[in-house]
Write an enzyme that holds these catalytic residues in place. Sequence first.
Site, PDB file in Angstrom:
ATOM      1  N   HIS A  61      54.420  -5.154  76.838  1.00  0.00           N
ATOM      2  CA  HIS A  61      53.588  -5.344  75.649  1.00  0.00           C
ATOM      3  C   HIS A  61      53.396  -6.823  75.341  1.00  0.00           C
ATOM      4  O   HIS A  61      54.257  -7.643  75.639  1.00  0.00           O
ATOM      5  CB  HIS A  61      54.237  -4.682  74.431  1.00  0.00           C
ATOM      6  CG  HIS A  61      54.493  -3.227  74.630  1.00  0.00           C
ATOM      7  ND1 HIS A  61      55.585  -2.596  74.064  1.00  0.00           N
ATOM      8  CD2 HIS A  61      53.828  -2.270  75.320  1.00  0.00           C
ATOM      9  CE1 HIS A  61      55.573  -1.311  74.396  1.00  0.00           C
ATOM     10  NE2 HIS A  61      54.517  -1.099  75.165  1.00  0.00           N
ATOM     11  N   LYS A  71      59.177 -14.145  71.127  1.00  0.00           N
ATOM     12  CA  LYS A  71      60.220 -13.184  70.758  1.00  0.00           C
ATOM     13  C   LYS A  71      61.593 -13.701  71.173  1.00  0.00           C
ATOM     14  O   LYS A  71      61.775 -14.180  72.288  1.00  0.00           O
ATOM     15  CB  LYS A  71      60.001 -11.841  71.454  1.00  0.00           C
ATOM     16  CG  LYS A  71      58.722 -11.141  71.058  1.00  0.00           C
ATOM     17  CD  LYS A  71      58.540  -9.861  71.844  1.00  0.00           C
ATOM     18  CE  LYS A  71      57.240  -9.175  71.494  1.00  0.00           C
ATOM     19  NZ  LYS A  71      57.017  -7.984  72.320  1.00  0.00           N
ATOM     20  N   TYR A 131      64.465  -7.681  67.981  1.00  0.00           N
ATOM     21  CA  TYR A 131      63.516  -8.735  68.300  1.00  0.00           C
ATOM     22  C   TYR A 131      63.274  -9.551  67.042  1.00  0.00           C
ATOM     23  O   TYR A 131      62.958  -8.989  66.008  1.00  0.00           O
ATOM     24  CB  TYR A 131      62.136  -8.207  68.656  1.00  0.00           C
ATOM     25  CG  TYR A 131      61.934  -6.938  69.398  1.00  0.00           C
ATOM     26  CD1 TYR A 131      61.037  -6.919  70.457  1.00  0.00           C
ATOM     27  CD2 TYR A 131      62.545  -5.744  69.026  1.00  0.00           C
ATOM     28  CE1 TYR A 131      60.766  -5.751  71.142  1.00  0.00           C
ATOM     29  CE2 TYR A 131      62.286  -4.571  69.708  1.00  0.00           C
ATOM     30  CZ  TYR A 131      61.388  -4.585  70.765  1.00  0.00           C
ATOM     31  OH  TYR A 131      61.120  -3.424  71.443  1.00  0.00           O
ATOM     32  N   ASP A 167      52.179   3.690  77.204  1.00  0.00           N
ATOM     33  CA  ASP A 167      52.654   2.876  78.322  1.00  0.00           C
ATOM     34  C   ASP A 167      52.266   3.487  79.671  1.00  0.00           C
ATOM     35  O   ASP A 167      52.016   2.757  80.627  1.00  0.00           O
ATOM     36  CB  ASP A 167      54.160   2.658  78.241  1.00  0.00           C
ATOM     37  CG  ASP A 167      54.544   1.708  77.115  1.00  0.00           C
ATOM     38  OD1 ASP A 167      53.654   0.999  76.597  1.00  0.00           O
ATOM     39  OD2 ASP A 167      55.731   1.678  76.755  1.00  0.00           O
TER      40      ASP A 167
END
Length: 180
Positions: A61, A71, A131, A167
């Site tokens: 992603h 991140k 994250y 996904d």
Amino acid sequence: MEIVKTGIPDVLIIKPRVYNDDRGYFFEAYNKSEFAAAGIETEFLQDNESRSMKGVLRGLHFQKPPFAQGKLVRVVSGAVLDVAVDLRRNSPWFGKWVSVELTEQNKWMCWIPAGFAHGFLSLKDNTVFIYKCTNVYNAASEGSLRWNDPDLNIGWGNAHPILSPKDQAAPLFRESGNFF
């Protein structure tokens, strides 16, 4: 903290100093001045957490500009194989990937700057993954790549992971466009 460059030098492994005793452990997961000294000068705007069963693969992603996200990721419990793919067209590492195993035991973190696709494979049941993101999520800016893209050839170590429908249907790298 020990900061370790990966095969893509902008992706960093952060190894905190962990203090263990008979009560448990303590470590600093984030220290603005130490991160700045390592070249990570950013403000975090959003924190996310997920829990995954063994074999779940989340990714690959990314957020397109103007909502691109850096991140800082780590595992609270369990273990993952964490993967970052360079999507920056002018980078010498464009289309290359790096991976690192993050576990509750090693307490390592990984810094993935904006301009990368990110994903992870859960290696244990009930893995909790967090994250810290440099930008907020924006659904219209969301992008993804196919986890088993033949051009990327990522070594996940699992030929049949558990995937979300989104996904499973992600586009191939060569179809991804020029976002960064």
